[in-house]
Design a protein around this motif. Structure first.
Motif, PDB file in Angstrom:
ATOM      1  N   THR A 289      32.849  40.772  29.492  1.00 12.92           N
ATOM      2  CA  THR A 289      33.923  41.472  30.217  1.00 12.92           C
ATOM      3  C   THR A 289      34.356  40.657  31.429  1.00 12.92           C
ATOM      4  N   TYR A 290      35.677  40.610  31.647  1.00 19.25           N
ATOM      5  CA  TYR A 290      36.206  39.940  32.847  1.00 19.25           C
ATOM      6  C   TYR A 290      36.601  41.015  33.856  1.00 19.25           C
ATOM      7  N   TYR A 291      36.198  40.839  35.102  1.00 19.80           N
ATOM      8  CA  TYR A 291      36.602  41.761  36.172  1.00 19.80           C
ATOM      9  C   TYR A 291      37.729  41.093  36.955  1.00 19.80           C
ATOM     10  N   HIS A 292      38.953  41.544  36.695  1.00 20.01           N
ATOM     11  CA  HIS A 292      40.103  40.941  37.386  1.00 20.01           C
ATOM     12  C   HIS A 292      40.253  41.568  38.779  1.00 20.01           C
ATOM     13  N   PRO A 293      40.230  40.740  39.829  1.00 15.90           N
ATOM     14  CA  PRO A 293      40.286  41.283  41.190  1.00 15.90           C
ATOM     15  C   PRO A 293      41.703  41.341  41.766  1.00 15.90           C
ATOM     16  N   GLU A 294      41.982  42.397  42.487  1.00 21.31           N
ATOM     17  CA  GLU A 294      43.262  42.512  43.211  1.00 21.31           C
ATOM     18  C   GLU A 294      42.921  43.092  44.578  1.00 21.31           C
ATOM     19  N   ALA A 295      43.148  42.305  45.629  1.00 21.55           N
ATOM     20  CA  ALA A 295      42.762  42.758  46.973  1.00 21.55           C
ATOM     21  C   ALA A 295      43.989  42.935  47.857  1.00 21.55           C
ATOM     22  N   ARG A 296      43.972  44.033  48.619  1.00 22.91           N
ATOM     23  CA  ARG A 296      45.063  44.327  49.562  1.00 22.91           C
ATOM     24  C   ARG A 296      44.460  44.823  50.862  1.00 22.91           C
ATOM     25  N   PHE A 297      45.242  44.747  51.927  1.00 22.38           N
ATOM     26  CA  PHE A 297      44.755  45.279  53.199  1.00 22.38           C
ATOM     27  C   PHE A 297      44.516  46.783  53.077  1.00 22.38           C
ATOM     28  N   MET A 298      43.482  47.246  53.761  1.00 23.36           N
ATOM     29  CA  MET A 298      43.021  48.623  53.614  1.00 23.36           C
ATOM     30  C   MET A 298      44.050  49.692  53.914  1.00 23.36           C
ATOM     31  N   ASP A 299      44.854  49.480  54.961  1.00 27.07           N
ATOM     32  CA  ASP A 299      45.725  50.569  55.394  1.00 27.07           C
ATOM     33  C   ASP A 299      47.058  50.597  54.649  1.00 27.07           C
ATOM     34  N   VAL A 300      47.213  49.795  53.582  1.00 29.60           N
ATOM     35  CA  VAL A 300      48.503  49.783  52.869  1.00 29.60           C
ATOM     36  C   VAL A 300      48.493  50.829  51.759  1.00 29.60           C
TER      37      VAL A 300
ATOM     38  N   GLY B 185      50.853  42.270  51.042  1.00 33.49           N
ATOM     39  CA  GLY B 185      50.555  41.212  50.069  1.00 33.49           C
ATOM     40  C   GLY B 185      49.287  41.454  49.261  1.00 33.49           C
ATOM     41  N   VAL B 186      49.157  40.665  48.198  1.00 28.56           N
ATOM     42  CA  VAL B 186      47.984  40.769  47.314  1.00 28.56           C
ATOM     43  C   VAL B 186      47.278  39.424  47.263  1.00 28.56           C
ATOM     44  N   PHE B 187      45.960  39.470  47.356  1.00 22.90           N
ATOM     45  CA  PHE B 187      45.153  38.267  47.149  1.00 22.90           C
ATOM     46  C   PHE B 187      44.371  38.456  45.856  1.00 22.90           C
ATOM     47  N   SER B 188      44.435  37.453  44.997  1.00 26.54           N
ATOM     48  CA  SER B 188      43.652  37.526  43.767  1.00 26.54           C
ATOM     49  C   SER B 188      43.051  36.154  43.488  1.00 26.54           C
TER      50      SER B 188
END
Ligand SMILES: C[S@@+](CC[C@H](N)C(=O)[O-])C[C@H]1O[C@@H](n2cnc3c(N)ncnc32)[C@H](O)[C@@H]1O
Length: 435
Positions: A424-435, A352-355
């Motif tokens: 500038t906008y920094y759009h974040p996309e976070a995922r689990f490290m081992d994926v 999954g992705v958390f943003s």
């Protein structure tokens, strides 16, 4: 101006190692790295009042650092900044123009310099320290009453002190809080301010306009349509979490926290996920959801109430996991987001992705960059890697006086306070490290 302040003005060139020696000498002899021009002036003029602006040696360096400095000179200036920071120079103190040292470098287009990077790193360290201090309920005692001014003072008469009339209104939430924690008045204002206090916000009447959701009386911007492109990026990120090694997941569940104008939820709904969860706390927004037929949509689940209660329930029931989670609330703080991470890691699927809407510190560019690094570190502590995509925001979001285009309408024209001032906008996309 004191000798220390004069030294930081680089009046003699080339800037050589003598500057470093002199700086060390002053600091070792007890001059605080945060000693301000205003304190020096007040002392020489027998003014007892506490100055309200703070022009520190670091400010002077940032405004006087020559743009034609050689590499050797830059190296010396860099060493001076390092020493000042070691001795406790403040990264977010504001001068007579309401500028931090970092703001001065940005205005002078020197934010590619190692000095700017040092200031941002110092900001990250300071915020981490501040967090520890509040965690353990420690107190930082800042007492400048017994400064030995005589020892280091040689103020020039022509130097003007900070002038109250020229002082602009403070605008950065984060640095305000850092600078002025002890003010009872501020605390009172804070309690009555729906943008900073959730209890007040949830009791505040809201109004939907064509291009914004605002608080009815004060006209605080809760959500604005200029963010549509940012919401599109958020929505695209969430659905990337539905992709497992090139195949779309059998069940695609998306959670959005904070409905607002329903911009991102409309985009999510158009992509027809298996289940779309919407968590919303404000009664006027829930009424809008009802009015617009969201309760009747077959694949939509509405969680009425604050995420703090609703998501903990989901977590303990343990029967729904999400491909994408988006967070964009109002009147919450960075600490709330840290609390949310505890829940996110429990309800996010492995791919999954958390943003989230990344407006952390976005009313001051240097603070925005400090918080970009902090959130990256904090997510990493939860095993999440956060990547940022950069986009330019619409010019109409930059305050009119900053754009040199007074004929252009600013998005903030009818809004109480601009919550965004960065290019500038920094759009974040976070995922689990081992994926
Ligand atoms: C900035 S708006 C969200 C805008 C949305 N992303 C959009 O695309 O229109 C913030 C929303 O979060 C809601 N909110 C604030 N605090 C909340 C909380 N603790 N739990 C759930 N919703 C919250 C507000 O009522 C508001 O509707």
């Amino acid at each position: 101006m004191s000798d220390l302040h004069e030294l930081c003005g680089f009046q003699t060139r080339p800037i050589g190692s003598k500057y470093v020696e002199d700086l060390k000498f002053y600091l070792k002899n007890g001059i605080p790295a945060t000693y301000t021009i205003e304190e020096a002036y007040n002392y020489t003029h027998n003014i007892e009042e506490e100055p309200t602006t703070t022009t520190t040696p670091l400010h002077i360096i940032c405004s006087h650092m020559p743009t034609d400095a050689s590499n050797e000179e830059l190296d010396i200036i860099n060493q001076m900044v390092e020493i000042l920071l070691e001795y406790g120079a403040g990264w977010c103190l504001t001068d007579i123009n309401n500028e931090t040292p970092g703001c001065i470098l940005i205005r002078r287009k020197l934010n590619d310099s190692p000095i700017y990077k040092q200031i941002v790193s110092a900001g990250v360290r300071a915020e981490l320290l501040l967090r520890k201090v509040s965690e353990y309920d420690m107190e930082i005692i800042e007492d400048t009453d017994d400064l030995n001014h005589e020892q280091f003072e040689s103020l020039k008469e022509d130097e003007e002190p900070a002038d109250e009339e020229h002082k602009e209104e403070e605008s950065s939430n984060i640095s305000d809080i850092t600078n002025q924690q002890n003010s009872g008045q501020l605390e009172e204002n804070f309690k009555n301010d729906p943008s900073g206090n959730q209890e007040t916000y949830l009791k505040t009447k809201l109004e939907y306009k064509d291009d914004a959701l605002v608080t009815k009386d004060r006209k605080d911007g809760v959500m604005m349509s200029w963010e549509t492109d940012l919401m599109r990026m958020g929505c695209d990120s969430l659905f990337r979490g539905a992709n497992i090694e090139g195949k779309v997941d059998d069940e695609v569940n998306i959670l959005n926290i904070g409905f607002g104008m329903g911009i991102i939820d409309t985009m999510i709904n158009e992509k027809n996920p298996t289940k779309q969860y919407i968590c919303e706390a404000h009664p006027d927004v829930l009424a809008k959801l009802r009015h617009d037929g969201w309760y009747e949509k077959p694949n939509v689940v509405i969680l009425e109430g604050r995420w703090q209660e609703q998501l903990n329930k989901l977590l303990s029931e343990g029967n729904v996991f999400f491909n994408g989670i988006y967070y964009d609330t109002y009147s919450e703080h960075y600490e709330d987001m840290l609390e949310l991470f505890d829940i996110v890691v429990g309800i996010l699927k492995p791919h999954g992705v958390f943003s989230f809407f990344n407006g952390l510190g976005a009313d001051r560019q240097v603070v925005y960059e400090v918080y970009k690094q902090l959130v990256e570190m904090d997510l990493a502590n939860y095993g999440l890697v956060c990547k940022f995509e950069q986009i330019e925001v619409p010019e109409s979001t930059l305050k009119v006086e900053d754009t040199n285009a007074t004929e252009n309408k600013s998005v903030w024209d009818d809004i109480k306070r601009a919550y965004w001032t960065c290019p500038t906008y920094y759009h974040p996309e976070a995922r689990f490290m081992d994926v």
